[in-house]
Every structure is written in C-alpha cells, then in structure tokens.
Design a protein around this motif. Structure first.
Motif, PDB file in Angstrom:
ATOM      1  N   ILE A 265       0.160 -13.230   2.915  1.00 12.57           N
ATOM      2  CA  ILE A 265       1.229 -13.549   3.869  1.00 12.57           C
ATOM      3  C   ILE A 265       1.928 -12.278   4.321  1.00 12.57           C
ATOM      4  CG2 ILE A 265       2.618 -14.139   1.818  1.00 12.57           C
ATOM      5  CD1 ILE A 265       3.421 -15.646   5.167  1.00 12.57           C
TER       6      ILE A 265
ATOM      7  N   GLN B   9       9.970 -10.512   8.732  1.00 17.45           N
ATOM      8  CA  GLN B   9      10.632  -9.384   8.087  1.00 17.45           C
ATOM      9  C   GLN B   9       9.688  -8.990   6.964  1.00 17.45           C
ATOM     10  OE1 GLN B   9      14.381 -11.476   7.064  1.00 17.45           O
ATOM     11  NE2 GLN B   9      15.310  -9.496   7.378  1.00 17.45           N
ATOM     12  N   GLY B  10       9.159  -7.803   7.005  1.00  9.50           N
ATOM     13  CA  GLY B  10       8.096  -7.416   6.085  1.00  9.50           C
ATOM     14  C   GLY B  10       8.374  -7.703   4.624  1.00  9.50           C
ATOM     15  N   GLY B  11       9.616  -7.501   4.176  1.00 16.51           N
ATOM     16  CA  GLY B  11       9.965  -7.775   2.795  1.00 16.51           C
ATOM     17  C   GLY B  11       9.567  -6.650   1.862  1.00 16.51           C
ATOM     18  N   PHE B  12      10.243  -5.524   1.986  1.00 17.68           N
ATOM     19  CA  PHE B  12       9.883  -4.352   1.175  1.00 17.68           C
ATOM     20  C   PHE B  12      11.038  -3.958   0.262  1.00 17.68           C
ATOM     21  CE2 PHE B  12       7.627  -4.118   5.207  1.00 17.68           C
ATOM     22  CZ  PHE B  12       6.328  -4.119   4.751  1.00 17.68           C
ATOM     23  N   TYR B  13      10.695  -3.239  -0.797  1.00 14.79           N
ATOM     24  CA  TYR B  13      11.724  -2.641  -1.643  1.00 14.79           C
ATOM     25  C   TYR B  13      11.808  -1.182  -1.215  1.00 14.79           C
ATOM     26  CZ  TYR B  13      10.426  -6.842  -4.133  1.00 14.79           C
ATOM     27  OH  TYR B  13      10.123  -8.149  -4.434  1.00 14.79           O
TER      28      TYR B  13
ATOM     29  N   PRO C 264       5.354 -11.894   6.303  1.00 13.34           N
ATOM     30  CA  PRO C 264       6.456 -12.537   7.016  1.00 13.34           C
ATOM     31  C   PRO C 264       6.958 -11.644   8.155  1.00 13.34           C
ATOM     32  CG  PRO C 264       7.012 -12.165   4.696  1.00 13.34           C
ATOM     33  CD  PRO C 264       5.767 -11.422   4.989  1.00 13.34           C
TER      34      PRO C 264
ATOM     35  N   PRO D 147       7.616 -12.949  -0.040  1.00 18.48           N
ATOM     36  CA  PRO D 147       6.368 -12.443  -0.636  1.00 18.48           C
ATOM     37  C   PRO D 147       6.314 -12.622  -2.152  1.00 18.48           C
ATOM     38  CG  PRO D 147       7.230 -10.855   0.932  1.00 18.48           C
ATOM     39  CD  PRO D 147       8.278 -11.912   0.769  1.00 18.48           C
TER      40      PRO D 147
ATOM     41  N   GLU E 247      15.742  -1.646  -9.129  1.00 18.26           N
ATOM     42  CA  GLU E 247      16.662  -1.910  -8.008  1.00 18.26           C
ATOM     43  C   GLU E 247      18.062  -1.394  -8.351  1.00 18.26           C
ATOM     44  OE1 GLU E 247      16.245  -3.460  -4.312  1.00 18.26           O
ATOM     45  OE2 GLU E 247      15.035  -4.648  -5.672  1.00 18.26           O
TER      46      GLU E 247
ATOM     47  N   ARG F 112      16.887  -9.544   3.137  1.00 19.04           N
ATOM     48  CA  ARG F 112      16.033  -8.378   3.416  1.00 19.04           C
ATOM     49  C   ARG F 112      14.574  -8.784   3.616  1.00 19.04           C
ATOM     50  NH1 ARG F 112      19.522  -6.474  -0.574  1.00 19.04           N
ATOM     51  NH2 ARG F 112      18.043  -6.753  -2.267  1.00 19.04           N
ATOM     52  N   GLY F 113      14.276 -10.062   3.418  1.00 15.27           N
ATOM     53  CA  GLY F 113      12.924 -10.573   3.670  1.00 15.27           C
ATOM     54  C   GLY F 113      11.955 -10.343   2.525  1.00 15.27           C
ATOM     55  N   SER F 114      12.448  -9.873   1.390  1.00 10.26           N
ATOM     56  CA  SER F 114      11.519  -9.552   0.300  1.00 10.26           C
ATOM     57  C   SER F 114      11.355 -10.693  -0.705  1.00 10.26           C
ATOM     58  CB  SER F 114      11.960  -8.270  -0.430  1.00 10.26           C
ATOM     59  OG  SER F 114      13.287  -8.394  -0.853  1.00 10.26           O
ATOM     60  N   LEU F 115      12.093 -11.796  -0.520  1.00 11.13           N
ATOM     61  CA  LEU F 115      11.981 -12.898  -1.477  1.00 11.13           C
ATOM     62  C   LEU F 115      10.704 -13.714  -1.248  1.00 11.13           C
ATOM     63  CD1 LEU F 115      13.442 -14.277  -3.837  1.00 11.13           C
ATOM     64  CD2 LEU F 115      14.521 -15.796  -2.191  1.00 11.13           C
TER      65      LEU F 115
ATOM     66  N   LEU G 179       5.545 -16.246  -2.999  1.00 14.24           N
ATOM     67  CA  LEU G 179       4.182 -16.647  -2.635  1.00 14.24           C
ATOM     68  C   LEU G 179       3.114 -15.950  -3.458  1.00 14.24           C
ATOM     69  CD1 LEU G 179       4.620 -16.964   1.213  1.00 14.24           C
ATOM     70  CD2 LEU G 179       4.546 -18.759  -0.500  1.00 14.24           C
TER      71      LEU G 179
END
Lengths: 250, 301
Positions: free
Chosen positions: B79, B83-87, B81, A88, A14, A83-86, A91
């Motif tokens: 799962i 917001q897809g949650g991508f890097y 979500p 996944p 990152e 960003r919504g990546s936490l 989980l």
C-alpha cells in the motif's frame, strides 16, 4: 525481532532521536532544573525539611512523567495518523494487539527516560537526608502506574478522536484535574468532596503514598490500598486504549 | 480475481459516503479509480484494505473478507497511501529494514540496495527521510509497499506532486510490476496517468460507480473518439487507413478522429507504414477526458 519489541524500539527512537522527542525531553529537563534550583536555592524553600523536599520533587516528577506519557500516547496514534504513518503500520501482517503493545512499550520507555532524567535531580535535592531511596522506590512503584495510565489514556484519546490537538487538550484537562492534589491545600482535600475525589483519584493515591513513605517513613508495603487504586486506574486506561485502538479505521 | 467489490455502500459517523461502488481487478492488471474530489475513491480503497466496514455489499480481496481475515490479506498486499507515511528521523535503510521485519523478513545490505535501485533510489547513509524531496519519498513509499513482494498493490494518488520525470519513473516501475503479474489499483486525478497505464478503469461520482470496465469499450460505448491534429511533410497518401477519420484540414494541420478501440500508438504505426510523413502531432482532447467530463458533469449539474 518480535514485532512488539520492534515497534517499541521505533517508538523510543521517535522520542530519543527525533527533534520533536528531544525537544520534549529538553523541556522536561529545564522544568526539573527550575524546580530543583528553587528547592535548594530559594531562601525560604531551602529551609524545608529534606523529606518534604524529596516529597515535593517526587510529586513534580510524577506530574511531568504523566504529561510526557500523555503527549507521547496521543502522538503515537493521532500524531502518526495526521502524518500518514499509521496506515502503513496497520496494514502490516501484525495484529492490532501487537501494534498496541509496541506503542504501550513506547510510552513505558518514555517514562523510563523521564525517570532516568529525574533521578539526578531527586539525588541533588535529597542526597543529604535519609529519604532519597524511599522516594525513588515510591515513585517507581506508585508513580509508574499513574504515569503509564496517562500514556494509555493518551493512546485511547488519540485513537478515538479525529485530531491530535483535541486528544491532547482533553488529556491535559484530565491530567490537571487528577494532579490537583499537588495544587490544592490540605484543608480543601479534607472537605467531603476533596476526600471523595481523593478516594478515586490515582494521582491522590500516589501522592498520599509518597507522603506516608517519604515524610512519615512508613514502610512502602503498607500502601497496598493506594497501590490498588493506581493499579485499577492503569487497568481502566489500558482497557480504554485497547478498545479505542481496535476501532481505528485510518 | 484479486479484488472484487460489488454494490458497496458505506457510511462514516452516520454520513453515507458510498452508495453503490463496484470494481474488479485481476492479476497483472492496472486499474485506475478516478473521480472528482470527495467522490469516495479513498473510502473505497479503505474498504478494500479492511479499514472501514461496509454497510452493504461485498468486498473480497484474494477471495477473502479483508476485515475478518485482515492479517492474511495484508500479508499479500502493498500500500502507498496519499500521505506517504514516513518517520522523518529514520534513514531510508532503517525505515525499510523496520517494515521488512514487520513482514517477517530480513534484508541484507545487497537486498536493500537492490530494493532501492528498483524504484530508482540510491542508499543515503545517515541522511534522514525528512530531508528527502517529494519524488524521493514517493519512490521510498513504493519500495516499502513492495517489501513483501505483494500480489496486489494499492496506491492512492501515487504521482500527484511529482515532476514529469518522476511520474514517468513511477509509471515504468508500475508497468514492470504489472508485467510480472502484480495487480495494481490506483486512484488518481491525473487522466494522463490512466491513459498511459490502465486498460480498465472505474469512475466514481458521489459514491457511485458511473462507469467501469475496459477503457476502449467505455470510450466506444460513449462515442468518445480521440481527436488529434497532425502536421505532415506534404499531402497524406490517398489509401485509407482503418480506425482513422479525417475531419478537417486547417492551415497545414490535419484533424483526425481515432477509433477508441485502437490505441493511438498503434494508429501512428499504421499511418507511418501507410506513408504518412508526420512532422508534428498534438492531442486535441476527446478520449478519456471527454468521457470523464461527460460522466462527472452530468452528476454535478
């Protein structure tokens, strides 16, 4: 691969492979270049004693490292959440502590990158004197807990606050307050309040140790009290990061 | 049961979000969780995932408490979500490999290609996820959710923002998974998705489940017939067809009400078998949309 190492390597990617992370490192390099040029090129500053120049640069590297660690720490939790990546990541069947350790590892890697970036600048301003190695060692030994502590503080703030921006703002205020010994004159630091603040401020502990080791050439082994102060700061920041991260809901 | 939620109440920072939510989902079922914005769908999902603690009621996933036995529960679920949650800086190969390893699996190149193909994606060496379209990101998110071959898949608005082809592709993947026994819980605003995929639904309004169960039974219990208009080549045969009531004839268009107990596709088969020469067919509302509006409007009013 161990999940902690896996997450830490993701965090390092990152920083080193994303546009955002590279921009951060580039900004740090520009600031270090500016200070380096000032210290060796400015007519008055170039007259400073070589040890004083290394001491100044060590303080700047520590402050910039803490800033980078803080930004990385806040971003690794609050930024990822935005960003919504936490979610996944939370989980996966990996424990919270392992995820946190991976993220702490990411902060540590950011500091290693910063230290690596700063080393040539320290060499450039201090290679003609006798204090360069002491300076590098002091930054490694006393700067590391200060910097990592700010990274952990960033993780804790990012975990307990709803927005990354708020976490970053609070962290920056804490950093400016802690780094004030770099800005305040010696007379202010000798006041009662200044002395009390110095006694509990990890940044003061590091700067005072730099002063003793780099300028006064005192052996680094005599700086145990300062090292203890920075270690306590690191432990407190780690506790805060862990407590907050375990409460992250989504 | 894969998920059992009963009398769930939940507050966030002192604000009550859920008051009384219930749902149950078994193997091979696709369950649609629907409701207006802010009704509590995502909060219900977060509670099912063990991310939020209930104030009252029970949440069981695979018969376990998802907060106390989070790792065991997470090992068996996938799962996606909202917001897809991508890097964005990663390639899709690296992204899937990363999550597979977190699940304790390693993926060979051929397995990776196979996983991507299952959701309609091709490997794109060197191309970062940041350059992917919304549809490609949803597919990749689905591939990630399926990495551990889950028994239960939880999706938050999986088709929002997708074009019709993308939605259809995601539907096909979900139907195929349900056929293999995977339970799927998804929240959505799109009633077309529910119509096409779900046999059971739950409607949440202001943190309460106002209707839950088999779609056909709910439609029947609320007298929500499904109305269609048909244009025929000629007159319809005189013989009556069960589950259909002719309501009107207007300018060559026949208006029919369908019994909610029988799926429309089955009724069309019956009509064609009975000699109806259907040229054109249009939905006139009714059905799930009427049910949804009736249940949500009452609360809003």
């Amino acid at each position: 691969m161990n999940p902690i190492l896996l997450i830490a390597s993701k965090e390092s990617g990152e920083l080193l492979l994303s546009t955002r992370g590279l921009a951060c490192l580039l900004a740090m390099a520009v600031v270090l270049s500016g200070f380096g040029l000032l210290l060796v090129g400015d007519t008055e500053l170039s007259l400073l004693d070589n040890a004083q120049v290394v001491y100044d640069m060590a303080g700047i590297v520590t402050a910039l490292g803490a800033l980078l660690a803080l930004v990385v720490g806040v971003d690794t939790v609050a930024g990822e959440r935005e960003r919504g990546s936490l979610v996944p990541l939370l989980l996966t069947p990996v424990s919270r502590d392992s995820i946190l350790l991976g993220k702490l590892g990411g902060v540590a890697i950011a500091w290693v990158a910063m230290y690596g970036l700063a080393a040539p600048y320290l060499w450039a301003v201090g290679s003609t004197g006798q204090n360069l190695v002491d300076g590098l060692a002091a930054v490694a030994l006393l700067g590391t807990p200060v910097v990592l502590g700010f990274g952990f503080l960033g993780i804790g703030l990012g975990a307990c606050l709803a927005m990354a921006r708020t976490g970053l703002l609070i962290g920056l205020i804490a950093l400016v307050l802690a780094a004030s010994p770099l800005l305040l004159g010696p007379s202010l630091r000798q006041s009662a309040i200044g002395r009390a603040f110095d006694a509990v401020n990890p940044f003061s502990a590091a700067v005072n140790a730099y002063d003793a080791v780099i300028i006064d050439s005192v052996p680094i082994a005599t700086q145990m009290l300062n090292l203890g102060t920075t270690a306590v700061w690191l432990a407190l920041a780690l506790w805060f990061a862990r407590t907050s991260f375990h409460r992250v809901a989504r | 049961m894969l998920i059992e939620i009963d009398k769930l109440a939940l507050s966030i920072r002192g604000v009550a979000i859920l008051h009384d939510v219930r749902l149950s989902l078994g193997e091979g079922e696709i369950y649609g969780l629907i409701g207006p914005n802010g009704a509590g769908k995502s909060t219900t999902i977060a509670a099912a995932l063990g991310l939020l603690a209930p104030a009252a009621g029970t949440v069981r996933v695979f018969g376990r408490d998802p907060r106390r036995e989070a790792r065991a529960v997470h090992a068996g679920l996938g799962i996606l979500p909202e917001q897809g949650g991508f890097y964005d800086w990663m390639t899709c190969e690296r992204y899937l490999t990363f999550f597979a390893r977190l699940h304790g699996r390693s993926l060979s190149q051929s397995e990776l290609r196979d996983r991507l193909a299952r959701v309609g994606l091709a490997p794109r060496p060197g191309q970062p996820i940041g350059s992917y379209s919304r549809g490609m990101r949803q597919r990749l998110g689905l591939a990630r959710a399926l990495l551990n071959d889950p028994l239960l898949l939880i999706l938050d608005e999986p088709t929002s923002g997708l074009d019709p082809r993308g939605r259809r592709d995601i539907h096909d993947v979900l139907l195929a998974l349900a056929e293999r026994g995977v339970g799927i819980l998804f929240s959505t605003h799109l009633l077309d998705d529910v119509d096409r995929l779900c046999r059971r639904i739950g409607i949440i309004v202001e943190g309460r489940t106002v209707a839950e169960g088999d779609v056909a039974e709910l439609l029947r219990s609320k007298s929500c017939v499904q109305r269609y208009r048909l244009r025929l080549a000629g007159e319809p045969p005189r013989a009556e067809v069960s589950h259909v009531k002719i309501v009107a004839l207007d300018g060559g268009w026949w208006t029919l009400d369908l019994d909610p107990a029988r799926p429309p596709q089955a009724v069309w088969h019956d009509l064609i078998a009975a000699g109806w020469q259907i040229v054109e067919l249009r939905r006139e509302g009714g059905g799930l949309e009427d049910l949804y509006l009736a249940l949500t409007e009452r609360r809003v009013a």
